[in-house]
Design a protein around this motif. Structure first.
Motif, PDB file in Angstrom:
ATOM      1  N   GLY A  20       4.416 -26.097 103.201  1.00  0.00           N
ATOM      2  CA  GLY A  20       4.037 -24.825 102.591  1.00  0.00           C
ATOM      3  C   GLY A  20       2.840 -24.962 101.673  1.00  0.00           C
ATOM      4  O   GLY A  20       2.197 -26.006 101.595  1.00  0.00           O
ATOM      5  N   SER A  21       2.577 -23.899 100.950  1.00  0.00           N
ATOM      6  CA  SER A  21       1.441 -23.843 100.022  1.00  0.00           C
ATOM      7  C   SER A  21       1.654 -24.826  98.869  1.00  0.00           C
ATOM      8  O   SER A  21       2.732 -25.407  98.709  1.00  0.00           O
ATOM      9  N   LYS A  23       2.009 -24.097  95.779  1.00  0.00           N
ATOM     10  CA  LYS A  23       3.098 -23.586  94.936  1.00  0.00           C
ATOM     11  C   LYS A  23       4.464 -23.837  95.588  1.00  0.00           C
ATOM     12  O   LYS A  23       5.419 -24.178  94.901  1.00  0.00           O
ATOM     13  N   ALA A  24       4.547 -23.696  96.899  1.00  0.00           N
ATOM     14  CA  ALA A  24       5.809 -23.963  97.595  1.00  0.00           C
ATOM     15  C   ALA A  24       6.181 -25.437  97.471  1.00  0.00           C
ATOM     16  O   ALA A  24       7.353 -25.770  97.262  1.00  0.00           O
ATOM     17  N   LEU A  27       7.363 -25.993  93.881  1.00  0.00           N
ATOM     18  CA  LEU A  27       8.720 -25.471  93.742  1.00  0.00           C
ATOM     19  C   LEU A  27       9.726 -26.462  94.313  1.00  0.00           C
ATOM     20  O   LEU A  27      10.721 -26.809  93.658  1.00  0.00           O
ATOM     21  N   LEU A  48       5.357 -22.632  87.844  1.00  0.00           N
ATOM     22  CA  LEU A  48       4.455 -22.252  88.934  1.00  0.00           C
ATOM     23  C   LEU A  48       3.248 -21.443  88.483  1.00  0.00           C
ATOM     24  O   LEU A  48       2.159 -21.610  89.017  1.00  0.00           O
ATOM     25  N   GLN A  60       8.180 -13.137  94.266  1.00  0.00           N
ATOM     26  CA  GLN A  60       7.312 -14.232  94.714  1.00  0.00           C
ATOM     27  C   GLN A  60       8.101 -15.527  94.903  1.00  0.00           C
ATOM     28  O   GLN A  60       7.838 -16.287  95.826  1.00  0.00           O
ATOM     29  N   LEU A  61       9.074 -15.775  94.020  1.00  0.00           N
ATOM     30  CA  LEU A  61       9.939 -16.945  94.214  1.00  0.00           C
ATOM     31  C   LEU A  61      10.696 -16.828  95.525  1.00  0.00           C
ATOM     32  O   LEU A  61      10.841 -17.808  96.258  1.00  0.00           O
ATOM     33  N   LEU A  64       8.456 -17.873  98.277  1.00  0.00           N
ATOM     34  CA  LEU A  64       8.243 -19.322  98.305  1.00  0.00           C
ATOM     35  C   LEU A  64       9.472 -20.063  98.828  1.00  0.00           C
ATOM     36  O   LEU A  64       9.351 -21.097  99.487  1.00  0.00           O
ATOM     37  N   ARG A  67      10.261 -20.179 103.200  1.00  0.00           N
ATOM     38  CA  ARG A  67       9.726 -21.142 104.180  1.00  0.00           C
ATOM     39  C   ARG A  67      10.590 -22.398 104.304  1.00  0.00           C
ATOM     40  O   ARG A  67      10.963 -22.783 105.407  1.00  0.00           O
TER      41      ARG A  67
END
Length: 114
Positions: A20-21, A23-24, A27, A48, A60-61, A64, A67
């Motif tokens: 993932g990104s 941020k992902a 996390l 984040l 948004q969480l 994230l 995925r």
């Protein structure tokens, strides 16, 4: 599925893009370092986004989290109370925290061989 956090996040044989990104991945790393304990959503948002959270951080969480759940199953990241917990374990973190295996010829409490 194995996950590793030392030397960069690695989950199974997946590439960073597949995990993932940024941020992902952050996390997932934070949740793996918590070793299965839930991390509050407000704490995750702070990690984040710092002082500039999105308008709806909870949504948004959720995005994230979706995925890793899609890739590894619904138990990979679990919603617990007001936070999330990793269902995956960081195998290298477990190995690092395990007590050392005694070797023949070495005694506890000494810095050298007998």
């Amino acid at each position: 599925m194995q996950a590793r956090v030392f030397g960069g996040l690695r989950v199974g044989g997946l590439t960073d893009a597949e995990v993932g990104s940024r941020k992902a991945r952050t996390l997932l790393a934070v949740l793996l370092l918590a070793r299965g304990a839930p991390v509050r959503a407000d704490r995750l948002a702070e990690v984040l986004w710092g002082d500039a959270p999105p308008e709806r951080p909870a949504e948004q969480l959720g995005v994230l989290v979706s995925r890793p759940r899609r890739l590894h199953g619904p138990d990979a990241l679990q919603r617990i109370g007001e936070g999330y917990a990793a269902g995956l374990l960081a195998t290298d973190l477990i190995e690092f925290e395990a007590p050392p295996t005694p070797r023949p010829g070495w005694r506890r409490g000494r810095s050298g061989p007998r």
